[in-house]
Design an enzyme around this catalytic site. Structure first.
Site, PDB file in Angstrom:
ATOM      1  N   ARG A  70       0.854  -1.189   0.000  1.00  0.00           N
ATOM      2  CA  ARG A  70       0.000   0.000   0.000  1.00  0.00           C
ATOM      3  C   ARG A  70       0.891   1.241   0.000  1.00  0.00           C
ATOM      4  NH1 ARG A  70      -2.568   2.970   4.860  1.00  0.00           N
ATOM      5  NH2 ARG A  70      -3.782   4.523   3.723  1.00  0.00           N
ATOM      6  N   HIS A  87      -2.926  10.889   0.941  1.00  0.00           N
ATOM      7  CA  HIS A  87      -2.359  10.663   2.282  1.00  0.00           C
ATOM      8  C   HIS A  87      -1.712  11.994   2.704  1.00  0.00           C
ATOM      9  CE1 HIS A  87      -0.821   7.254   5.086  1.00  0.00           C
ATOM     10  NE2 HIS A  87      -0.515   8.395   5.672  1.00  0.00           N
ATOM     11  N   GLU A 105      -7.251   8.365   6.508  1.00  0.00           N
ATOM     12  CA  GLU A 105      -7.568   9.029   7.771  1.00  0.00           C
ATOM     13  C   GLU A 105      -8.043  10.486   7.612  1.00  0.00           C
ATOM     14  OE1 GLU A 105      -4.295   8.662  10.510  1.00  0.00           O
ATOM     15  OE2 GLU A 105      -4.327   6.488  10.500  1.00  0.00           O
ATOM     16  N   ASN A 113      -7.003   1.631  10.088  1.00  0.00           N
ATOM     17  CA  ASN A 113      -5.686   1.776  10.695  1.00  0.00           C
ATOM     18  C   ASN A 113      -5.877   1.644  12.195  1.00  0.00           C
ATOM     19  OD1 ASN A 113      -4.780   2.333   8.144  1.00  0.00           O
ATOM     20  ND2 ASN A 113      -4.359   4.502   8.508  1.00  0.00           N
ATOM     21  N   TYR A 164      -3.866   1.356  15.912  1.00  0.00           N
ATOM     22  CA  TYR A 164      -2.622   1.457  16.688  1.00  0.00           C
ATOM     23  C   TYR A 164      -2.829   1.258  18.185  1.00  0.00           C
ATOM     24  CZ  TYR A 164      -0.266   3.099  12.508  1.00  0.00           C
ATOM     25  OH  TYR A 164       0.273   3.166  11.251  1.00  0.00           O
ATOM     26  N   GLU A 197      -3.117  -0.279   8.217  1.00  0.00           N
ATOM     27  CA  GLU A 197      -1.904   0.094   8.967  1.00  0.00           C
ATOM     28  C   GLU A 197      -2.006  -0.501  10.360  1.00  0.00           C
ATOM     29  OE1 GLU A 197      -0.999   4.303   9.282  1.00  0.00           O
ATOM     30  OE2 GLU A 197      -1.507   4.620   7.167  1.00  0.00           O
TER      31      GLU A 197
HETATM   32  C1  FCB Z   1      -1.024   7.029  10.849  1.00  0.00           C
HETATM   33  C2  FCB Z   1      -0.649   7.586   9.500  1.00  0.00           C
HETATM   34  C3  FCB Z   1       0.697   7.111   8.986  1.00  0.00           C
HETATM   35  C4  FCB Z   1       1.728   7.027  10.088  1.00  0.00           C
HETATM   36  C5  FCB Z   1       1.170   6.265  11.271  1.00  0.00           C
HETATM   37  C6  FCB Z   1       2.158   6.099  12.408  1.00  0.00           C
HETATM   38  O1  FCB Z   1      -1.941   7.872  11.464  1.00  0.00           O
HETATM   39  O2  FCB Z   1      -1.617   7.259   8.536  1.00  0.00           O
HETATM   40  O3  FCB Z   1       1.098   7.962   7.957  1.00  0.00           O
HETATM   41  O4  FCB Z   1       2.158   8.278  10.431  1.00  0.00           O
HETATM   42  O5  FCB Z   1       0.021   6.899  11.765  1.00  0.00           O
END
Ligand code: FCB
Length: 448
Positions: free
Chosen positions: A79, A123, A168, A294, A296, A354
């Site tokens: 990607r 992006h 995002e 995404n 995290y 992500e």
């Molecule tokens: C996300 C972004 C990516 C990167 C990660 C850590 O929010 O999409 O570009 O910065 O965080």
């Protein structure tokens, strides 16, 4: 580390992700125009380590080496994003053929190695010329985005079948226009809400264009989502959680499925709705093939509406051992997020577009980067990815963030997320231990 046993169904994609501004460099070469990130990073005081993405990973010149690494890693899919001002210097009008030709070469190199390209159109690197005309808060940027989507998909649509309109939009709108920590660096609720609506409208209006230009195309959008937990059972924290959740999760999902904007949110709903014109909500609800998520970390919401001393004691605490970003490692949130989204929105398919972690990697005396914490992070999260699939949620693939260390926005080069270490002085790439781990495990899972 305890060995874990989990498996994936045949055809599940193991990929890695990057984005244009974070890796490409060549910021003013071959006719590329300036982006809002070029302008922002060149403004003193915006980036923690004073760096810019001028050179970054120098990917524009080194893409062959990077594709060779992807191929050695065994990636099924990659990607990447397309720099709008590399293709249209001022955002609309004359096409910069040299810029478009770079993506042609990249896509051909990927296909030659059997790697499926997933292209993200936006992006965050808006052409500065469009910012000068008002940027995302201005409705005209929607038409400009449609023109960009048309140009790129006409050129690459014969080979790229998987398209992600936006990455995002929450971050573009809120961090860029309200918190001011990202380009264009503004702090204005009105701008943030106008940008929210125009980003979503640009997404929706580009879907039919992509469908027309890409035979057999599969189209989605990528959002960042976090499960949001009140820090205590107090009504204040529950409201804070509902509001944050409304902003991060529901504002960017409800309109995609035709529900318009939600009402429990920390912003002025009337203001957001004042940007909506007849037909907009129908356009935003254009049917999608997949949702990109995404993931995290989670959010623990604590009310700021009352004094800390008056609020109930916290019952939910962050686990120790956050990543270098300060983000809590909360892998079960990946399952929680997908489960909640699928139960409430029923998208036909999903990808984790992500997931990954920054740690302070160091090159050891033997020249190796032994990033055990990152391996543990991936292992824990992939176990929950497997649980999502087992639960019958149509999750079709997983993209590690990131293929290689890169320019982490307002943190500059201080935060390393890569499976591949990049020496930013020389451009040298060194696969980390996590690269070897991902290569081995994904091969095992594919063969299982
Ligand atoms: C996300 C972004 C990516 C990167 C990660 C850590 O929010 O999409 O570009 O910065 O965080």
């Amino acid at each position: 580390m305890t060995p874990r046993a989990y498996t994936f169904p045949p055809g599940f994609l193991f990929g890695a992700a990057t984005s244009s501004y974070q890796i490409e460099g060549a910021w003013n070469e071959d006719g590329k125009g300036e982006s809002i990130w070029d302008r922002f990073a060149h403004t003193p005081g915006t980036i923690e380590d004073g760096s810019t993405g001028d050179i970054a990973c120098d990917h524009v010149h080194r893409y062959r080496e990077d594709v060779a690494l992807m191929s050695d890693l065994g990636l099924d899919a990659y990607r990447f994003s397309i720099s709008w001002p590399r293709v249209l210097r001022s955002g609309t009008g004359v096409v910069n053929d040299a810029g478009l030709a770079f993506y042609d070469r990249l896509v051909d190199a990927l296909l030659e190695k059997g790697i499926r390209p997933f292209a993200t159109l936006y992006h965050w690197d808006l052409p500065q010329a469009l910012q000068d005309r008002g940027g995302w808060p201005a409705r005209g940027t929607v038409d400009a985005f449609c023109e960009f989507a048309d140009v790129v998909s006409r050129r690459l649509g014969d080979r790229v079948k998987d398209w992600i309109t936006l990455n995002e939009p929450f971050v573009s709108a809120v961090i860029g226009h309200w918190e001011g920590r990202h380009a264009p660096g503004h702090s204005d609720e009105r701008e943030a809400l106008a940008a929210t609506h125009h980003l979503l409208l640009a997404h929706g209006r580009s879907v039919p264009i992509l469908r027309a230009n890409v035979p057999g195309g599969r189209i989605g959008i990528t959002n960042v989502h976090q499960p949001t937990h009140p820090a205590s059972p107090s009504e204040h924290d529950r409201l804070a959680a509902a509001e944050f959740e409304g902003l991060l999760n529901r504002t960017f999902l409800d309109p995609l499925v035709g529900r318009g904007y939600p009402d429990v949110v920390p912003y002025d709903c009337g203001l957001l709705e004042s940007f909506v014109r007849s037909g907009d909500l129908q356009a935003i609800a254009a049917p999608l093939d997949f949702l990109g998520v995404n993931y995290y970390t989670r959010r623990i919401a604590r009310s700021t509406a009352i004094d800390e001393a008056e609020n109930a004691s916290r019952t939910v605490h962050e686990r120790p051992g956050p990543t270098a970003m300060g983000w809590e490692v909360y892998p079960e949130g990946l399952f929680e997020t997908l489960d909640w989204i699928h139960a409430n929105y029923h998208f036909p398919e999903y990808y984790i577009t992500e997931n990954g972690a920054a740690y302070p990697d160091e090159v050891g005396a033997d020249g190796r980067i032994q990033d055990d914490e990152r391996i543990a992070y991936y292992d824990l999260h992939l176990e929950h990815v497997a649980r999502v699939v087992e639960a019958g949620i149509p999750l079709r693939g997983y993209f590690a963030w990131s293929l290689m260390d890169n320019f982490e926005w307002s943190y500059g080069y201080a935060k390393r997320f890569g499976l591949v270490y990049v020496d930013f002085q020389t451009g040298t790439r060194i696969p980390k231990a996590s690269y070897d781990w991902y290569k081995l495990k994904s091969a095992e899972w594919r063969g299982a």
